[in-house]
Design a protein around this motif. Structure first.
Motif, mmCIF file in Angstrom:
data_model
loop_
_atom_site.group_PDB
_atom_site.id
_atom_site.type_symbol
_atom_site.label_atom_id
_atom_site.label_comp_id
_atom_site.label_asym_id
_atom_site.label_seq_id
_atom_site.Cartn_x
_atom_site.Cartn_y
_atom_site.Cartn_z
ATOM 1 N N ARG A 1 8.241 23.745 -61.335
ATOM 2 C CA ARG A 1 7.902 23.451 -59.828
ATOM 3 C C ARG A 1 8.642 22.159 -59.667
ATOM 4 O O ARG A 1 8.765 21.331 -60.580
ATOM 5 N N ASP A 2 9.118 22.116 -58.587
ATOM 6 C CA ASP A 2 9.876 20.690 -58.089
ATOM 7 C C ASP A 2 8.720 19.580 -57.877
ATOM 8 O O ASP A 2 7.516 20.146 -57.811
ATOM 9 N N LEU A 3 9.282 18.227 -58.009
ATOM 10 C CA LEU A 3 8.115 17.337 -57.705
ATOM 11 C C LEU A 3 7.411 17.633 -56.578
ATOM 12 O O LEU A 3 8.183 18.050 -55.491
ATOM 13 N N ALA A 4 6.274 17.558 -56.338
ATOM 14 C CA ALA A 4 5.560 17.856 -55.198
ATOM 15 C C ALA A 4 5.701 19.423 -54.814
ATOM 16 O O ALA A 4 5.233 19.688 -53.784
ATOM 17 N N GLY A 5 6.012 20.249 -55.588
ATOM 18 C CA GLY A 5 6.185 21.800 -55.565
ATOM 19 C C GLY A 5 4.671 22.326 -55.841
ATOM 20 O O GLY A 5 3.672 21.634 -56.159
ATOM 21 N N THR A 6 4.573 23.536 -55.546
ATOM 22 C CA THR A 6 3.341 24.287 -55.796
ATOM 23 C C THR A 6 3.147 25.256 -56.647
ATOM 24 O O THR A 6 4.296 26.167 -56.861
ATOM 25 N N ALA A 7 2.257 25.460 -57.777
ATOM 26 C CA ALA A 7 2.063 26.388 -58.551
ATOM 27 C C ALA A 7 1.257 27.354 -58.257
ATOM 28 O O ALA A 7 -0.186 26.728 -57.930
ATOM 29 N N VAL A 8 1.217 28.477 -58.130
ATOM 30 C CA VAL A 8 0.143 29.350 -57.712
ATOM 31 C C VAL A 8 -0.380 30.492 -58.842
ATOM 32 O O VAL A 8 0.600 31.248 -59.213
ATOM 33 N N LEU A 9 -1.381 30.879 -59.223
ATOM 34 C CA LEU A 9 -1.951 31.343 -60.224
ATOM 35 C C LEU A 9 -2.509 32.830 -59.512
ATOM 36 O O LEU A 9 -3.447 32.772 -58.554
ATOM 37 N N VAL A 10 -1.968 33.977 -59.299
ATOM 38 C CA VAL A 10 -2.438 35.108 -58.708
ATOM 39 C C VAL A 10 -2.647 36.096 -59.821
ATOM 40 O O VAL A 10 -3.517 37.173 -59.676
ATOM 41 N N GLY A 11 -2.078 36.189 -61.017
ATOM 42 C CA GLY A 11 -2.366 37.135 -62.055
ATOM 43 C C GLY A 11 -3.875 36.858 -62.441
ATOM 44 O O GLY A 11 -4.282 35.528 -62.532
ATOM 45 N N VAL A 12 -4.441 37.861 -62.881
ATOM 46 C CA VAL A 12 -5.896 37.605 -63.326
ATOM 47 C C VAL A 12 -6.011 37.519 -64.554
ATOM 48 O O VAL A 12 -5.553 38.369 -65.436
ATOM 49 N N PRO A 13 -6.534 36.476 -65.077
ATOM 50 C CA PRO A 13 -6.687 36.035 -66.609
ATOM 51 C C PRO A 13 -8.033 36.771 -66.889
ATOM 52 O O PRO A 13 -8.793 37.274 -66.212
ATOM 53 N N THR A 14 -8.225 36.591 -68.419
ATOM 54 C CA THR A 14 -9.408 37.316 -68.991
ATOM 55 C C THR A 14 -10.236 36.114 -69.215
ATOM 56 O O THR A 14 -9.844 34.742 -69.402
ATOM 57 N N PRO A 15 -11.567 36.559 -69.544
ATOM 58 C CA PRO A 15 -12.840 35.397 -69.399
ATOM 59 C C PRO A 15 -12.258 34.546 -70.602
ATOM 60 O O PRO A 15 -12.911 33.227 -70.471
ATOM 61 N N ASP A 16 -11.647 34.658 -71.697
ATOM 62 C CA ASP A 16 -11.620 33.891 -72.792
ATOM 63 C C ASP A 16 -10.528 33.079 -72.648
ATOM 64 O O ASP A 16 -10.329 32.166 -73.562
#
Length: 368
Positions: free
Chosen positions: A275-290
């Motif tokens: 991401r650019d400086l001051a950009g946004t990273a979005v987590l929408v993929g679902v991780p596993t509990p570990d």
């Protein structure tokens, strides 16, 4: 009076799914029985079958669904019998801290039906309570949900298309539109081009993004991403520096918004770094509990911007579903492109296999 209907369950971890008879009770206060017309096969259903969510077997699978309200319980005013609805797994309470602040899409007390559906007489586990996937359980002829899980939409939209808003497509669209706040002229990179990632690409296009970069390890998916609006593609692999490629495409700066639709530590690290400086990273993929994510704290401090998780695309079903269906009916939202095949209720296990091999965006169960 309760009803016995056909449905798909996961009886034990890793075991093939089964079509069985289940008992659906009459709706109680605040509940509704919905006759299912179509339901998409989502990765989350496979996660349930594999024990990746919890171990409350047996699970009643299916949650991306559209259908007709058959009956409602006492006190229900949101819907009435005969209404055409898309089911959602976030029936907001209207009273919690988030709702009181005017942010019901963050509702801290979402709810499902109070009564339980059970396995029918004649089953080896007759009478055992079922755990409906995401509180819905829609690989079934009928299901019981909280009335707030029913969102009325325009019946001109076919159920196999409308139902996809119930989970994956909404999650991806919302990750771009709601969580990522993608705007006119922005640059966006989407890591992972399954159903959620493809929807993020479409959402970025709807929001006016100028540069949309699709990243995947499968050239077939990148070709589809291009058809849906991606302006650039990156074929990921061991010898490809995804972060550097994204920077090259964006003039050396990085993207305004990077969406991780995979949900792994390595892909979210790429999203954070690309991401650019001051950009946004979005987590929408679902991780596993570990899974854990580690990053030097100085990088967080020095990079600025935002690191966000997107739960259900931060959507408010009563606001977003009707609006998106209207866009679809106007020809501005290509929901049909997400329907790879229409299958029967007995074909869910085969659909999981196709999903595993990346052969489909969505298989959709059509319920007679």
């Amino acid at each position: 009076m309760s009803q016995t209907v056909k449905a798909v369950i996961a009886r034990a971890k890793g075991a093939p799914v089964e079509v069985v008879d289940i008992v659906v009770p009459d709706p109680g206060p605040g509940e509704a029985v919905v006759k299912i017309q179509a339901c998409g096969v989502c990765h989350t259903d496979l996660h349930y079958r594999e024990g990746g969510i919890n171990d409350d077997f047996p699970f009643l699978l299916g949650h991306e669904a559209a259908g007709i309200v058959e009956s409602v319980g006492e006190g229900v005013t949101e819907v009435a019998p005969g209404d055409y609805v898309v089911l959602n797994w976030r029936a907001v309470c209207g009273q919690c801290r988030a709702c009181a602040k005017g942010k019901p899409w963050y509702c801290f007390a979402t709810h499902n039906a109070q009564q339980k559906m059970t396995l029918a007489d004649g089953d080896p586990d007759a009478g055992k309570e079922l755990s409906p996937a995401l509180g819905i359980g829609a690989f079934a002829e009928k299901t019981l949900v909280a009335a707030g899980q029913c969102t009325k939409v325009d019946p001109a939209a076919e159920p196999e298309t409308a139902g996809l808003l119930g989970c994956g497509v909404m999650a991806g669209l919302g990750a771009a539109i709601n969580t990522g706040n993608v705007g006119r002229g922005d640059s966006v990179a989407v890591i992972g081009c399954g159903g959620v990632g493809m929807a993020s690409i479409v959402g970025s296009l709807l929001s006016g993004a100028h540069t949309i970069i699709a990243v995947d390890r499968d050239q077939r998916k990148l070709d589809q991403a291009t058809e849906l609006g991606a302006t650039h593609t990156i074929l990921a692999g061991a010898d490809v520096d995804v972060v550097e490629k994204i920077r090259e495409i964006t003039g050396g700066h990085g993207a305004d918004c990077v969406i991780d639709a995979v949900g792994r530590p390595e892909t979210f690290t790429q999203a954070f770094q690309a991401r650019d400086l001051a950009g946004t990273a979005v987590l929408v993929g679902v991780p596993t509990p570990d899974m854990t994510w580690e990053v030097p704290l100085l990088e967080v401090f020095g990079h600025g911007g935002a690191v966000k998780s997107s739960w259900y695309g931060d959507c408010l079903p009563s606001r977003d579903f009707p609006m998106l269906i209207d866009l679809y009916l106007q020809g501005r939202l290509p929901l049909d492109a997400f329907v790879t095949e229409k299958i029967g209720i007995g074909d869910v296990e085969a659909a999981f296999e196709k999903m595993h091999h990346g052969d489909v965006l969505r298989s959709v169960v059509m319920v007679d």
